[in-house]
Enzyme design. Structure first.
Site, short mmCIF file in Angstrom:
data_model
loop_
_atom_site.label_atom_id
_atom_site.label_comp_id
_atom_site.label_asym_id
_atom_site.label_seq_id
_atom_site.Cartn_x
_atom_site.Cartn_y
_atom_site.Cartn_z
N SER A 72 0.84 -1.21 0.00
CA SER A 72 0.00 0.00 0.00
C SER A 72 0.87 1.25 0.00
O SER A 72 1.56 1.52 -0.98
CB SER A 72 -0.96 -0.04 1.20
OG SER A 72 -1.91 0.98 1.11
N HIS B 52 -8.69 1.04 0.28
CA HIS B 52 -8.69 0.03 -0.80
C HIS B 52 -10.08 -0.55 -1.05
O HIS B 52 -10.25 -1.76 -1.22
CB HIS B 52 -7.67 -1.07 -0.49
CG HIS B 52 -6.27 -0.56 -0.36
ND1 HIS B 52 -5.56 -0.05 -1.42
CD2 HIS B 52 -5.46 -0.44 0.72
CE1 HIS B 52 -4.38 0.36 -1.02
NE2 HIS B 52 -4.29 0.14 0.28
#
Length: 395
Positions: free
Chosen positions: A87, A191
Site C-alpha cells: 500500500s 482500498h
C-alpha cells in the site's frame, strides 16, 4: 536475488526511525519544510497523538522507510534486484526505483494521506483462516454487495473494507471452524470503492507531475507484476481503491527465484511475518498435494518449497522456517499448550513487551489463539497484527 520491501499503514509506532533523522539531517530538514512540522518529533515522541491519523501516518512511514533504504544502500553498497511495498510502501518502492526524488514522493504521500483521511465513513476487518474463495463466496451469498476485498495478505489472511455497518454485520458469517474476524483500527475503508473520490482527486494531482520509468523492477499492488513503462499515474491512483495483491506479489517473486531473499526496510516486521506465513501455507498446500506422488516417486514433491528454509528473510526466526518445511504433529500440540497456558495467566488487556524489537508497551486485544493450527499468537491493540507468544512477555 534480493527484494527490498517497504511496509504501509499499521507498522507505525511511537519511537520509529530512531537515529535515522540525525543520520540524514538534510533530508529531515527538507521533510520538515514540506510537511510544516517536525517529522522527528512526530515519529519519536508524537506529543499530540497524531501518528495514528492517516494524514500524519503516511508521511511519517514514507520518511522512515526512505531513510531506512538510504542507510541500507550506504551499508550494502548495492541496489536490490526487485522492490515492492505494501500500500503506502509502494511509494518507497518507486522512490528506490528512481521514479521520483525524496521531496516529490513526500509531497505525493502528504496529498494522498490528506485525501484518504477525508473518507471517514467506512471500516475494515481482517479475516483469518478462511480462503480467498470462502471469503468471496460468503460475502456474495449473504448479500454484502458493498464490501470489497482490501488486501490479500496471505492465502489465509484477507482484509475486507466497506461501509462500517456492513463490515460489522459481516462478522456473523465469519464465525465457523477456526475462522476469525478481527476489526481493524483504521479511520476509513481503504482500498475499497469508498475511496473512489480520493482516487479521482489524486489522479488529477498526479497528472500535473512527470515520473521516470523504474530503474529497478517495482512489483505493483494492482497487478502483482512489475510496473510497465508509463504506468505510475494510472497505477498509483487506482491503488487507493483497489485490492492490494500482496500474497500474489510474493508468490510471483518466489516464482522468479525460489532463492529470493526478502529484506524489510522501515519500522517493524509485519511484511517479514506475512512472507513467513505465505511460505508456510504454500508448503502446507504442497504437502496436501504430495502424498500420491510420494508413494511412487522420490524425492518428495515438497522439494520446491524446501529452499525457503535457506533464504529465511532477515529478522525471521530460522527455526520457524525450518518448522514450516518439516512440520511435526508436535508443534500443533505445543501451540495448543502455549495458548492454554497464556490464557490462564493473562486476560485480554494485558500489558506486554516484545522480546525481539522495541515497540514500547503493547496491550493485548484478544485472547491467545492458534493461528493456522500451529502458531501460538495474540492480537495486539493498536498494532493491528499478531505477535507470537514466544516473542512477548508480560510487562
Amino acid at each position: 536475488m534480493k527484494t527490498y520491501m517497504f511496509p504501509g499503514q499499521g507498522s507505525q509506532a511511537r519511537g520509529m526511525g530512531g537515529s535515522l533523522f540525525d543520520e540524514f539531517p538534510e533530508l529531515t530538514d527538507k521533510a520538515d519544510k514540506i510537511l510544516g512540522y517536525s517529522i522527528k518529533e512526530l515519529c519519536l515522541s508524537d506529543p499530540n497523538k497524531e501518528l495514528k491519523n492517516t494524514q500524519f501516518t503516511q508521511p511519517a512511514l514514507y520518511v522512515v522507510n526512505a531513510l531506512s533504504y538510504y542507510k541500507q544502500i550506504q551499508q550494502a553498497g548495492e541496489t536490490p534486484d526487485y522492490v515492492a511495498g505494501h500500500s503506502l510502501g509502494e511509494f518507497n518502492a518507486l522512490l528506490a526505483a528512481e521514479c521520483f526524488d525524496f521531496e516529490t514522493g513526500l509531497k505525493l504521500v502528504k496529498k494522498r494521506g490528506e485525501l484518504m483521511s477525508q473518507a471517514t465513513d467506512g471500516a475494515m476487518a481482517a479475516i483469518l483462516n478462511a480462503t480467498r474463495g470462502q471469503v468471496e463466496t460468503l460475502l456474495k451469498e449473504n448479500g454484502f454487495k458493498n464490501v470489497d476485498i482490501a488486501n490479500y495478505n496471505a492465502p489465509l489472511q484477507i482484509v475486507i473494507s466497506g461501509p462500517a455497518d456492513e463490515i460489522a454485520a459481516s462478522q456473523n458469517i465469519f464465525q465457523f471452524d477456526n475462522v476469525m474476524f478481527v476489526p481493524l483500527n483504521t479511520s476509513g475503508a481503504f482500498h475499497s470503492r469508498l475511496m473512489k473520490p480520493a482516487q479521482s482527486k489524486f489522479e488529477s494531482f498526479l497528472k500535473k507531475r512527470k515520473f521516470a520509468d523504474p530503474k529497478i523492477p517495482v512489483m505493483a499492488n494492482l497487478t502483482a507484476k512489475p510496473y510497465p513503462k508509463g504506468a505510475v499515474v494510472d497505477y498509483l491512483s487506482k491503488q487507493i481503491s483497489s485490492t492490494v495483491l500482496w500474497s500474489d506479489t510474493i508468490q510471483s517473486l518466489l516464482k522468479i527465484s525460489d532463492q529470493m531473499e526478502f529484506l524489510e526496510l522501515g519500522h517493524g516486521d509485519v511484511l517479514t511475518k506475512m512472507i513467513a506465513n505465505i511460505k508456510r501455507q504454500l508448503a502446507k498446500a504442497a504437502e496436501k498435494a504430495a502424498p500420491a506422488v510420494q508413494k511412487t516417486e522420490t524425492p518428495p514433491a515438497v522439494a520446491s518449497i524446501a529452499p525457503a528454509v535457506a533464504v529465511a528473510a532477515p529478522g525471521t526466526d530460522a527455526r520457524t522456517e525450518a518448522g514450516a518445511a518439516a512440520p511435526s504433529d508436535n508443534r500443533f500440540a505445543l501451540a495448543e499448550q502455549k495458548v492454554s497456558a497464556w490464557n490462564k495467566r493473562h486476560p485480554v488487556g494485558t500489558k506486554v513487551k516484545s522480546l525481539v524489537m522495541d515497540y514500547g508497551e503493547l496491550t493485548t486485544r484478544t485472547s491467545a489463539v492458534e493461528l493456522f493450527g500451529h502458531r501460538a499468537a495474540v492480537y495486539m491493540e493498536g498494532y493491528n497484527g499478531y505477535f507470537d507468544l514466544d516473542e512477548i512477555a508480560a510487562a
